[in-house]
Design a protein around this motif. Sequence first.
Motif, short mmCIF file in Angstrom:
data_model
loop_
_atom_site.label_atom_id
_atom_site.label_comp_id
_atom_site.label_asym_id
_atom_site.label_seq_id
_atom_site.Cartn_x
_atom_site.Cartn_y
_atom_site.Cartn_z
N LYS A 150 -57.83 -36.29 24.50
CA LYS A 150 -56.75 -35.41 24.03
C LYS A 150 -55.59 -36.22 23.45
O LYS A 150 -55.01 -35.84 22.43
CB LYS A 150 -56.25 -34.52 25.17
N ASN A 166 -48.66 -30.15 22.04
CA ASN A 166 -49.30 -29.71 23.30
C ASN A 166 -49.91 -28.32 23.18
O ASN A 166 -50.96 -28.06 23.75
CB ASN A 166 -48.28 -29.71 24.44
N LYS A 193 -56.50 -37.26 19.95
CA LYS A 193 -56.45 -36.10 19.05
C LYS A 193 -55.01 -35.70 18.75
O LYS A 193 -54.68 -35.34 17.62
CB LYS A 193 -57.21 -34.92 19.65
N GLN A 194 -54.15 -35.76 19.76
CA GLN A 194 -52.75 -35.42 19.54
C GLN A 194 -52.09 -36.41 18.59
O GLN A 194 -51.33 -36.03 17.71
CB GLN A 194 -51.99 -35.34 20.87
N ASP A 223 -60.84 -36.70 29.79
CA ASP A 223 -60.40 -35.64 28.88
C ASP A 223 -59.00 -35.95 28.35
O ASP A 223 -58.70 -35.68 27.18
CB ASP A 223 -60.40 -34.28 29.58
N ASN A 224 -58.14 -36.53 29.20
CA ASN A 224 -56.78 -36.86 28.77
C ASN A 224 -56.77 -37.97 27.72
O ASN A 224 -55.94 -37.94 26.80
CB ASN A 224 -55.91 -37.26 29.96
#
Length: 135
Positions: free
Chosen positions: A95, A132, A98-99, A91-92
């Motif tokens: 993410k 975040n 995406k960030q 998941d990290n």
Amino acid sequence: MCECQEVKSFFACPDDFTDLFSFDYQASYSFPEYFKKEIPTDEVIPNFDYSITCYQCSVCQQWWYFECSPTESSSPIFGIKLDTKDHVLSDNEIKAVKQFLAVLSHDGFSAEKCIHHGCTNLALKKVKMCVNHFI
């Protein structure tokens, strides 16, 4: 159509990706290597489906992590190349990509702090939240 080898390790379709995160900034068009108007392949196994994330291009055999649109004719809005079928992204990892794309599509950070109480991170441009709290 197969352009899998011409795509970097990940991409997003700007119109659909920006809809996903409720913003619409022209900055994403400044980074054509990451924001693609067309998906790299539409010949995949299995067929595109919102509930599936692992696909293989039937032309070049490239494995992909695709997030598809939740529409009747589902298609990828975001993708990350995978090394093998068994390559599972955390998941990290998802993410982080995406960030990165959110920062690019907002043309970076503003000089203002995030509006979330106690957060000292800089906000994304034109949004009063840091990456975040935005994603």
